[in-house]
Design a protein around this motif. Structure first.
Motif, short mmCIF file in Angstrom:
data_model
loop_
_atom_site.label_atom_id
_atom_site.label_comp_id
_atom_site.label_asym_id
_atom_site.label_seq_id
_atom_site.Cartn_x
_atom_site.Cartn_y
_atom_site.Cartn_z
N GLN A 125 0.88 -1.32 0.11
CA GLN A 125 0.10 0.10 0.21
C GLN A 125 1.05 1.39 -0.18
OE1 GLN A 125 -2.58 -1.03 3.45
NE2 GLN A 125 -4.25 -1.01 2.06
N ARG A 126 0.68 1.93 -0.91
CA ARG A 126 1.47 3.28 -1.19
C ARG A 126 0.84 4.51 -0.91
NH1 ARG A 126 5.70 2.17 -4.31
NH2 ARG A 126 6.57 4.32 -3.41
N GLY A 127 1.63 5.75 -0.88
CA GLY A 127 1.26 6.88 -0.51
C GLY A 127 0.25 7.80 -1.59
N LEU A 128 0.28 8.98 -1.60
CA LEU A 128 -0.62 9.90 -2.61
C LEU A 128 -0.71 9.58 -3.66
CD1 LEU A 128 -2.53 12.48 -1.57
CD2 LEU A 128 -0.60 13.91 -2.19
N TYR A 129 0.44 9.55 -4.38
CA TYR A 129 0.77 9.46 -5.73
C TYR A 129 0.01 8.30 -6.44
CZ TYR A 129 2.62 10.23 -10.56
OH TYR A 129 2.76 10.25 -11.90
N PHE A 130 0.09 7.27 -5.54
CA PHE A 130 -0.60 6.01 -6.07
C PHE A 130 -2.23 5.84 -5.81
CE2 PHE A 130 3.78 5.10 -5.86
CZ PHE A 130 4.28 4.33 -6.90
N MET A 131 -2.72 7.08 -5.01
CA MET A 131 -4.37 6.90 -4.88
C MET A 131 -4.89 7.77 -6.05
SD MET A 131 -4.13 8.34 -0.88
CE MET A 131 -3.31 7.50 0.47
N ASP A 132 -6.35 7.38 -6.20
CA ASP A 132 -7.15 7.86 -7.23
C ASP A 132 -8.46 8.38 -6.38
OD1 ASP A 132 -5.86 7.90 -9.69
OD2 ASP A 132 -5.67 5.88 -9.57
N GLY A 133 -9.23 9.14 -7.05
CA GLY A 133 -10.47 9.46 -6.80
C GLY A 133 -10.66 10.24 -5.29
N ARG A 292 2.74 5.88 5.43
CA ARG A 292 2.67 5.73 3.85
C ARG A 292 2.85 6.87 3.17
NH1 ARG A 292 -2.95 2.91 2.94
NH2 ARG A 292 -2.66 3.57 0.73
N LEU A 293 2.30 7.92 3.54
CA LEU A 293 2.22 9.19 2.90
C LEU A 293 3.65 9.72 2.85
CD1 LEU A 293 -0.81 10.74 3.98
CD2 LEU A 293 -0.44 10.15 2.00
N VAL A 294 4.31 9.90 4.15
CA VAL A 294 5.62 10.43 4.29
C VAL A 294 6.69 9.59 3.64
CG1 VAL A 294 7.25 10.79 6.11
CG2 VAL A 294 5.18 11.60 6.44
N ILE A 295 6.86 8.18 3.64
CA ILE A 295 7.56 7.23 2.94
C ILE A 295 7.85 7.72 1.25
CG2 ILE A 295 8.11 4.98 2.24
CD1 ILE A 295 7.49 4.03 5.08
#
Length: 482
Positions: A125-133, A292-295
């Motif tokens: 599970q990754r941070g902001l860049y890999f999120m959508d919607g 997750r976000l910071v990493i």
């Protein structure tokens, strides 16, 4: 993570062909669409499209030049299929403005196949860049308020603490070539991110986390060096055939995520007043999500600012007169208020854009240069081509920081269309770390120029390895200023 916003067109992508099959369909219910002219199409072979043409032109490393020639031949908007990627290519800033204006708050882009494959294979599970919607928008809204504001004075003043170790090391190379320049710049990038995370306690924790920073800088550099090999063999193919390049990439990512996780865990114990504290005040956000976000922020900080700073030092080493003018101005003006330094950085990022291409998937039917582009089309903005176009910049291939001097009515000296260069992107998915990146690059360049005369030994050419990089190691000789 600016290299993630660029696109490795010559490698395979996880974008489904269902998004592309109606790219130029004229069977739209809106009759007005049929009044528009068709997009020029570069003809190619079934399945592979024009992939053999790009190979003959020098392969993926020369994609920026190849696409530039296509724009000269077909105009500011054309369609071309490179391997599995069927896309609309755009180079007119007016069209780019339209794209960003209509992308909506849940802007969609495409991601590198290797990263998506890694996340899927290992359940990462990754941070902001890999999120959508809506998930992406929820966190982006909070982070905009924290990261897209001017940095506090304490953080700016801590830049000398961050840089002192590397600059002291460079003093040993007086009159010599700097060894491991790229590695040093990676370390600086991650140190800046750490300082931003913990705020005023950075000096206190600096020694304890120094080893962690060095380990992480090395592993992040290994991610980049291993992932560029997927420009030759797609990641999915490498994984299927159990090739070493896939396992090298997996090892580098594993080590980077583990190293970053250990570092962030230590930083959270310091209870500083930086970004970590601000993020902890967000309601219903767990420590795991903060990590997750910071990493991902830390991993992103490595290659982007390191390479941009390297390009800046390289360019100043080619222009000693501009370098000397900058040095004199820095003796009287602090770096964050120095107009010449800001203009130099703008010019470097124009000539060497880290993201030579930006991607968007259109949410609506859009008209670009009198061509109708249907919803769900993949559009690729040719930033390298537009940033070196004489229609938008006077003598576009010349390094001239003075072109960014402002006249009356907000006009520039040698810039006809500033939107033709977008080093941090634009719109809802613009670079979340752009303020931090700007301070880091300006302060690093400032301290280097005040402490050393920089001499670039030989010129290099631009190639693409996910981002814009030199085709050989940059050789810089430094002379300590007494």
């Amino acid at each position: 993570m600016k290299y993630l916003t660029s696109i490795s067109i010559y490698s395979h992508s996880n974008i489904t062909f269902s998004l592309l099959k109606r790219l130029l369909s004229t069977n739209n219910k809106d009759g007005n669409l049929n009044l528009k002219s068709e997009v020029p199409i570069v003809k190619g072979l079934p399945i592979v499209g024009t992939a053999f043409s790009i190979l003959a032109a020098g392969g993926g490393k020369k994609l920026h030049e190849y696409i530039g020639k296509r724009h000269q031949e077909y105009g500011p908007v054309f369609r071309e299929k490179l391997g599995p990627i069927d896309a609309i290519w755009v180079s007119d800033p007016a069209d780019m403005k339209l794209l960003f204006a209509q992308e909506g708050k849940h802007a969609r882009h495409i991601l590198p196949e290797a990263w998506l494959l890694y996340n899927e294979t290992y359940g990462q599970q990754r941070g902001l860049y890999f999120m959508d919607g809506e998930e992406w928008w929820t966190y982006r809204k909070f982070l905009n308020k924290m990261m897209l504001v001017d940095s506090n004075k304490c953080f700016i003043e801590s830049t000398t603490i961050i840089l002192q170790d590397v600059l002291n090391k460079w003093k040993m190379f007086n009159g010599l070539l700097i060894e491991n320049l790229e590695t040093d710049l990676y370390r600086i990038s991650i140190s800046f991110m750490v300082s931003y995370l913990v705020g005023g306690v950075f000096e206190k924790c600096k020694e304890e986390v120094s080893n962690d920073i060095n380990k992480l800088a090395y592993s992040v550099q290994q991610i980049f060096q291993s992932s560029v090999k997927f420009t030759i063999i797609p990641a999915k193919t490498a994984k299927l055939l159990k090739l070493g390049i896939w396992y090298d990439f997996v090892k580098a990512v594993d080590e980077s995520i583990n190293n970053a996780n250990q570092l962030v865990s230590k930083l959270m114990e310091y209870k500083g007043d930086g970004l970590l504290k601000s993020m902890s005040t967000i309601q219903d956000v767990s420590d795991n999500m903060i990590k997750r976000l910071v990493i991902d922020f830390i991993l992103a900080a490595g290659d982007t600012t390191a390479y941009s700073t390297q390009w800046a030092l390289y360019t100043l080493g080619l222009y000693p007169e501009i370098q000397e003018n900058l040095r004199k101005s820095l003796y009287t003006t602090c770096f964050w208020e120095n107009e010449l330094l800001n203009n130099i950085l703008k010019e470097v990022l124009r000539l060497y854009p880290l993201a030579p291409f930006l991607t968007r998937i259109l949410p609506y039917n859009t008209v670009l240069t009198n061509h109708i582009i249907p919803a769900n089309s993949l559009v690729i903005m040719s930033m390298f081509s537009s940033s070196r176009n004489e229609s938008y910049f006077k003598n576009p291939n010349q390094f001239n920081p003075d072109r960014w001097k402002r006249f009356e009515r907000n006009k520039y000296c040698g810039v006809y269309e500033p939107f033709a260069t977008l080093p941090y992107g634009f719109g809802p998915r613009s670079c979340i770390g752009q303020k931090l990146a700007h301070i880091q690059m300006c302060s690093t360049i400032s301290e280097c120029i005040k402490g050393f005369k920089i001499q670039t030994i030989e010129p290099v050419n631009i190639v693409l390895d996910l981002i814009t990089v030199p085709d050989s190691n940059i050789k810089i000789k430094i002379h300590k200023i007494q």
